[in-house]
Design a protein around this motif. Structure first.
Motif, mmCIF file in Angstrom:
data_model
loop_
_atom_site.group_PDB
_atom_site.id
_atom_site.type_symbol
_atom_site.label_atom_id
_atom_site.label_comp_id
_atom_site.label_asym_id
_atom_site.label_seq_id
_atom_site.Cartn_x
_atom_site.Cartn_y
_atom_site.Cartn_z
ATOM 1 N N SER A 104 14.129 8.266 41.079
ATOM 2 C CA SER A 104 14.459 7.006 39.507
ATOM 3 C C SER A 104 15.479 6.848 39.450
ATOM 4 O O SER A 104 16.229 6.932 39.251
ATOM 5 N N HIS A 105 14.569 7.067 37.656
ATOM 6 C CA HIS A 105 15.845 6.621 36.319
ATOM 7 C C HIS A 105 15.862 7.035 35.574
ATOM 8 O O HIS A 105 14.629 8.420 35.569
ATOM 9 N N LEU A 106 17.543 7.633 35.095
ATOM 10 C CA LEU A 106 17.349 8.768 34.064
ATOM 11 C C LEU A 106 17.732 7.712 32.638
ATOM 12 O O LEU A 106 17.388 9.080 31.826
ATOM 13 N N ILE A 115 9.402 11.479 29.974
ATOM 14 C CA ILE A 115 8.372 11.463 31.586
ATOM 15 C C ILE A 115 9.212 10.227 31.931
ATOM 16 O O ILE A 115 9.162 9.940 33.485
ATOM 17 N N ASP A 116 8.733 9.470 31.542
ATOM 18 C CA ASP A 116 9.317 8.017 32.110
ATOM 19 C C ASP A 116 10.275 7.732 33.037
ATOM 20 O O ASP A 116 11.651 8.654 32.132
ATOM 21 N N GLY A 117 10.776 7.823 34.569
ATOM 22 C CA GLY A 117 12.030 7.919 34.639
ATOM 23 C C GLY A 117 12.456 9.604 35.434
ATOM 24 O O GLY A 117 12.410 9.217 36.956
ATOM 25 N N THR A 118 12.445 10.486 34.246
ATOM 26 C CA THR A 118 12.744 11.478 34.464
ATOM 27 C C THR A 118 11.985 12.113 35.339
ATOM 28 O O THR A 118 12.675 13.414 35.784
ATOM 29 N N ASP A 149 20.225 1.827 34.287
ATOM 30 C CA ASP A 149 19.643 1.190 33.476
ATOM 31 C C ASP A 149 18.266 0.207 34.257
ATOM 32 O O ASP A 149 18.909 -0.907 34.436
ATOM 33 N N GLU A 150 17.371 1.516 34.665
ATOM 34 C CA GLU A 150 16.138 0.769 34.987
ATOM 35 C C GLU A 150 16.297 0.319 33.943
ATOM 36 O O GLU A 150 15.207 -1.239 33.937
ATOM 37 N N GLU A 151 15.560 0.677 32.578
ATOM 38 C CA GLU A 151 14.910 0.199 31.342
ATOM 39 C C GLU A 151 15.507 -0.812 30.522
ATOM 40 O O GLU A 151 14.677 -1.862 30.099
ATOM 41 N N GLY A 152 16.030 -1.623 30.854
ATOM 42 C CA GLY A 152 16.943 -3.073 30.846
ATOM 43 C C GLY A 152 17.634 -2.865 29.356
ATOM 44 O O GLY A 152 17.295 -3.681 28.466
ATOM 45 N N LEU A 213 8.974 8.870 42.755
ATOM 46 C CA LEU A 213 7.634 9.265 41.871
ATOM 47 C C LEU A 213 7.493 8.258 40.709
ATOM 48 O O LEU A 213 8.221 8.757 40.188
ATOM 49 N N HIS A 214 6.085 8.235 39.606
ATOM 50 C CA HIS A 214 6.037 7.835 39.085
ATOM 51 C C HIS A 214 4.999 8.072 37.705
ATOM 52 O O HIS A 214 3.876 7.972 38.622
ATOM 53 N N ILE A 215 5.067 7.668 36.419
ATOM 54 C CA ILE A 215 3.763 7.855 35.715
ATOM 55 C C ILE A 215 3.155 6.598 36.327
ATOM 56 O O ILE A 215 4.039 5.560 35.475
HETATM 57 ZN ZN LIG Z 1 10.187 3.721 33.913
#
Ligand SMILES: [Zn+2]
Length: 438
Positions: A104-106, A115-118, A149-152, A213-215
């Protein structure tokens, strides 16, 4: 441990007891080890308000990437960073040419959660550790990816788009954050050359799938008391900036029927949104006006200019296009009637993506074997799997978000759910690459 059946003495003599192989160990992650990683990584980029500030290409973001590289190397994985700052940890014992990717993304939003991405990255790391510790033979290379840069900060899904070859030189040159810092400068600060981002492209022949896996980041799983969500579709999204131009004038002397009030135009459009979605979108269609600026912004002046953003979402391209057309037509009609002009700019557009049906069924099968309460669901938020899913078979596992909260320091999921999700990811990987141990 497998429970041994009680045997009579005579049976024991006739057939010596075979020591059962403890397959269970290979199929379980260590939640205490995972928790330690979450806490350790959660310190990088944390500020006094408790929020995580790991925006793409910030010092903290790069520090987190270094942390992950060290972690991976310490357990014998081959670590690397590509020109887009995506981090890879590779288990290449199978010596195949292609990789099955997990991760996922860091990066985070400003003042984001832990925990979003992490979580998706750390759960993937834990799965890889378990697989190596147990020396499980894989039919293909397994590769963790922590995307950038998943979050934009610079548009979103930069890392996954780079891997899939979806970026252009024009985009790289123009990309800026909200403070007008260019992608080129932000990367230069870390001795990275943004022009090389295009070199991060990997041929799809060498990538066989992606599992994330993601929240959930929403309330559905918690409300329905489900432990796991298996994502079937990821919503598409369009983001526009719209400007309605009328005439600023005195609020006392300008009669109501002689005004060109740009805000009244917005108010009328906002009122039309529910009808517009009902008529043109699917039952899952959504549209949000999240930011409005009035100019000159004086209580005693009719607002001459109104600027607003609109974000529309739906789960198939046809409906998305119909919503976009309907928005344009409605704004245009309102402006004609009210003597306004309008300009609009498309800030971004992501097409909806369906997850791979075989992957959905595979995850579902493993969720049943683990006796998990799960549901198939749609993801209203965008994810890297949306980009990968356009090129290679992709799947997503959601775990519940406490109180449905995300992008906030309050973001959390119970350790119980984290463990369930991680074990489900592990089993799904094993089902794909090492079914002999299941
Ligand atoms: Zn995310």
């Amino acid at each position: 441990m497998t429970k041994r059946k009680k045997r009579t003495t005579s049976e024991l003599i006739e057939e010596p007891l075979k020591i059962p192989i403890d397959m269970g160990k290979a199929q379980r992650i260590s939640i205490s080890r995972l928790e330690k990683d979450i806490i350790e990584l959660g310190k990088i980029g944390r500020r006094e308000d408790g929020g995580i500030y790991r925006m793409a290409f910030s010092d903290a973001d790069i520090e987190a990437r270094r942390w992950l590289i060290e972690k991976g190397e310490s357990v014998g994985l081959r670590a690397s960073m590509d020109p887009a700052a995506n981090v890879f940890l590779l288990d290449d014992r199978s010596k195949t040419n292609s990789s099955f990717m997990i991760g996922s993304h860091l990066d985070s939003v400003p003042c984001g959660g832990m925990i979003d991405g992490t979580l998706g990255v750390l759960v993937a790391l834990e799965c890889m550790r378990v697989i190596r510790e147990n020396d499980i033979e894989l039919s293909e290379n397994l590769e963790l990816v922590a995307t950038s840069d998943e979050e934009g900060r610079f548009g979103g899904m930069l890392g996954s788009q780079a891997i899939c070859g979806e970026l252009s030189m024009d985009f790289i040159r123009r990309a800026k954050d909200v403070n007008e810092v260019s992608l080129i400068d932000a990367m230069k600060k870390h001795n990275l050359n943004a022009i090389n981002v295009l070199k991060a492209k990997r041929h799809r022949e060498y990538l066989s799938g992606f599992l994330e896996l993601h929240i959930e980041q929403g309330p559905v799983l918690e409300k329905t008391k489900c432990d796991i969500g298996i994502v079937e579709d990821i919503s598409g999204l369009f983001k526009w900036k719209v400007k309605l131009i009328g005439e600023a004038n005195h609020s006392g002397t300008t009669p109501m029927n002689m005004r060109r009030d740009s805000f009244q135009g917005l108010a009328e459009f906002a009122h039309e949104i529910p009808r517009l979605l009902e008529e043109n979108g699917s039952e899952y269609a959504r549209a949000t006006i999240g930011k409005v600026d009035l100019f000159p912004g004086n209580p005693h002046t009719v607002p001459g200019v109104t600027e607003f953003t609109i974000v529309g979402r739906d789960f198939d391209d046809e409906h998305m296009q119909e919503i976009e057309n309907a928005c344009r037509k409605t704004i245009s009609a309102i402006c004609r009637r009210r003597g306004l002009m309008f300009e609009f700019e498309e800030l971004s557009r992501l097409s909806p993506t369906a997850c791979d049906q075989r992957m959905v069924s595979l995850i579902e099968g493993e969720a049943q074997k683990l006796n998990l309460k799960y549901m198939r669901m749609k993801s209203g938020a965008g994810h890297d799997a949306q980009i990968f899913g356009r090129h290679i078979p992709s799947g997503m596992i959601f775990i519940p978000s406490l109180n449905g909260v995300s992008h906030s320091p309050e973001e959390w999921s119970s350790l119980e759910h984290i463990e369930m999700g991680a074990n489900l990811l592990l089993r799904s990987i094993l089902r794909s690459l090492a079914p002999h141990v299941l």
